[in-house]
Design a protein around this motif. Structure first.
Motif, mmCIF file in Angstrom:
data_model
loop_
_atom_site.group_PDB
_atom_site.id
_atom_site.type_symbol
_atom_site.label_atom_id
_atom_site.label_comp_id
_atom_site.label_asym_id
_atom_site.label_seq_id
_atom_site.Cartn_x
_atom_site.Cartn_y
_atom_site.Cartn_z
ATOM 1 N N PHE A 1 0.812 -1.211 0.000
ATOM 2 C CA PHE A 1 0.000 0.000 0.000
ATOM 3 C C PHE A 1 0.850 1.267 0.000
ATOM 4 N N THR A 2 2.077 1.203 0.499
ATOM 5 C CA THR A 2 2.935 2.379 0.361
ATOM 6 C C THR A 2 3.486 2.483 -1.066
ATOM 7 N N GLY A 3 3.723 1.312 -1.711
ATOM 8 C CA GLY A 3 4.094 1.337 -3.122
ATOM 9 C C GLY A 3 2.948 1.872 -3.979
ATOM 10 N N GLY A 4 1.729 1.449 -3.642
ATOM 11 C CA GLY A 4 0.557 1.970 -4.340
ATOM 12 C C GLY A 4 0.400 3.462 -4.131
ATOM 13 N N ASP B 1 6.521 13.044 -3.206
ATOM 14 C CA ASP B 1 5.789 12.051 -2.423
ATOM 15 C C ASP B 1 5.968 10.643 -2.971
ATOM 16 N N VAL B 2 6.310 10.526 -4.256
ATOM 17 C CA VAL B 2 6.665 9.207 -4.794
ATOM 18 C C VAL B 2 7.898 8.672 -4.073
ATOM 19 N N ALA B 3 8.910 9.535 -3.946
ATOM 20 C CA ALA B 3 10.129 9.116 -3.242
ATOM 21 C C ALA B 3 9.818 8.745 -1.803
ATOM 22 N N VAL B 4 8.953 9.527 -1.160
ATOM 23 C CA VAL B 4 8.572 9.241 0.224
ATOM 24 C C VAL B 4 7.837 7.906 0.305
ATOM 25 N N ALA B 5 6.891 7.690 -0.619
ATOM 26 C CA ALA B 5 6.107 6.453 -0.592
ATOM 27 C C ALA B 5 6.968 5.225 -0.891
ATOM 28 N N LEU B 6 7.859 5.343 -1.887
ATOM 29 C CA LEU B 6 8.736 4.206 -2.194
ATOM 30 C C LEU B 6 9.663 3.892 -1.029
ATOM 31 N N SER B 7 10.087 4.931 -0.346
ATOM 32 C CA SER B 7 10.911 4.724 0.839
ATOM 33 C C SER B 7 10.119 3.988 1.913
ATOM 34 N N GLY B 8 8.852 4.387 2.091
ATOM 35 C CA GLY B 8 8.006 3.687 3.050
ATOM 36 C C GLY B 8 7.757 2.247 2.649
#
Length: 456
Positions: free
Chosen positions: A66-69, A400-407
């Motif tokens: 879901f963080t990748g999504g 936020d993509v970078a943040v989400a992929l990091s998560g």
């Protein structure tokens, strides 16, 4: 004296303040609902995966999915917001998140792992939109209050996000009454919460903050152009024809579109702000994801786990106005360093706390939430102040993509590290990584001087 003219030309002052108050009110209301949707994946996602997969090794997979999504959704929401405004972008993002939550409920009923994993990816849209909403709160804010404005939107998430984990038991009862697995219950709540947030944004977010910010910038540029031309041309001129107005607007729009080109958008400060947010997200998601698994392995009940996660989520969002005040007062660099140090303390305490001690584990999660709040508000402030409105939403989406992929990486790797060297090893590993946040924002050599409130 010229009250009517002022009503038109001082909109950036009085009208802007009125619009900003309304926008913040609507965003906070939407976030109250969205917070409950966010809490479901945080609280029971790993437990659901552990039950279906038969072990903790891949229990971080739902968090990663879901963080990748949310990374994919951040791009889509950012692009839609850039093209059409914040209102359609945020409303669509929340609606897709609601659809993903319903997919998770259906997957548990059908016992379908492929559907479950696909639905977790779609569910991530709600998470991305929940975070993207903070940017909308800052679009019309002044430089002096920008960090606090976006922090109020984060604060709005608190009530739903704190209540959500404590509703695991009651929503589980509802799910069982419907013939579903108890852990599907929180996702029924998530579907209703994200759906409600989509309706609130779609119906009430007017004026659109990003479009209004652009309009005000263009109006200010036109006013300056008119003022300079009238001072150089003393003879009175009639009201411009529609064709002349269209030509002026087109010329101004062209200037507005080209203005950012000479300036590098991805400056060192903007990149560092993104790095701070990404590392903060990695540490937070990694430790938060495996805490429920760690606690249940040591005989803590699901209710106790829900209380601990509630405290963690409260610490993520409740101190947001304080984080914003600190950024406005001391600058983003000092607050970002503080975020790294607080995350260091959280990881160390989680590693050293006796597994049976609910109080110490809860304290570690509270520090984890506080460190995340400091890092997110600091990084977000840089992205809002340093990027022009012509590309702001798309750049924020990319960040936020970078943040989400990091998560996503934090959620996935946390399960593997937990299975390999247990929760203590995970805590120490993430504590060490927190030092990278501090190193990333060390004062650079004086190649250039910038105002401290707008640098990281």
């Amino acid at each position: 004296m010229t009250r009517a003219g002022d009503a038109t030309h001082t909109a950036p002052e009085t009208g802007r303040a009125t619009a900003q108050r309304r926008i913040l009110t609507v965003l906070v209301l939407a976030q109250l609902l969205a917070g409950a949707g966010l809490a479901a994946g945080i609280t029971v996602g790993a437990l659901l995966a552990e039950d279906l997969l038969g072990g903790p090794g891949l229990s971080g997979l739902p968090s990663a999915l879901f963080t990748g999504g949310s990374a994919l959704a951040a791009i889509a929401v950012g692009k839609l917001s850039q093209a059409r405004g914040r209102r359609p972008g945020l409303a669509a993002g929340f609606a897709v998140g609601a659809l993903g939550a319903l997919g998770i409920v259906a997957a548990t009923a059908l016992e379908s792992l492929p559907l479950l994993f696909a639905s977790f990816v779609i569910y991530g849209s709600g998470t991305a939109t929940n975070l993207q909403a903070r940017y909308a709160g800052a679009d019309l804010a002044t430089d002096a209050t920008r960090a606090r404005s976006l922090s109020y939107v984060l604060l709005g998430t608190t009530a739903g996000a704190v209540a959500g984990p404590n509703l695991v038991g009651p929503t589980g009862v509802v799910a069982e009454a419907l013939g579903l697995a108890p852990l599907a219950g929180p996702f029924l709540l998530a579907a209703a919460a994200y759906g409600g947030a989509a309706l609130v944004i779609s119906l009430l977010l007017r004026p659109d903050p990003l479009l209004e910010a652009r309009r005000m910038e263009i109006a200010a540029a036109e006013a300056a152009l008119t003022s300079s031309s009238s001072s150089s041309t003393p003879s009175p001129s009639p009201s411009p024809s529609p064709a002349a107005e269209a030509a002026a607007t087109a010329a101004d729009s062209e200037r507005h579109a080209v203005a950012p080109v000479p300036t590098r958008i991805w400056t060192a400060d903007v990149i560092t702000g993104v790095v701070v947010m990404a590392l903060t997200q990695f540490v937070m998601v990694g430790l938060m994801t495996m805490t429920p698994v760690h606690m249940r392995a040591h005989d803590h009940t699901v209710t106790v786990v829900g209380v601990v996660i509630s405290l963690h989520v409260a610490a993520m969002f409740l101190p947001a106005p304080l984080s914003g005040l600190l950024v406005d007062k001391f600058g983003t660099r000092a607050v970002a360093v503080s975020a790294g140090l607080v995350l260091l303390a959280a990881g160390g305490l989680a590693a050293l706390a006796p597994p049976q001690s609910t109080a110490l584990v809860a304290l570690a999660l509270i520090l984890l939430g506080l460190g995340w709040s400091l890092g997110l508000v600091a990084g977000t402030t840089v992205l809002t102040t340093s990027v022009p409105t012509t590309v702001r939403a798309s750049v924020q989406g990319q960040a936020d993509v970078a943040v989400a992929l990091s998560g996503a990486a934090g959620g996935l790797l946390s399960g593997l590290v937990f299975a390999w060297i247990d929760f203590r090893g995970l805590g120490f590993t993430l504590a060490a990584l927190s030092l990278v946040v501090v190193a990333a924002v060390r004062p650079r050599t004086a190649r250039r001087t910038v105002a401290p409130a707008s640098t990281v």
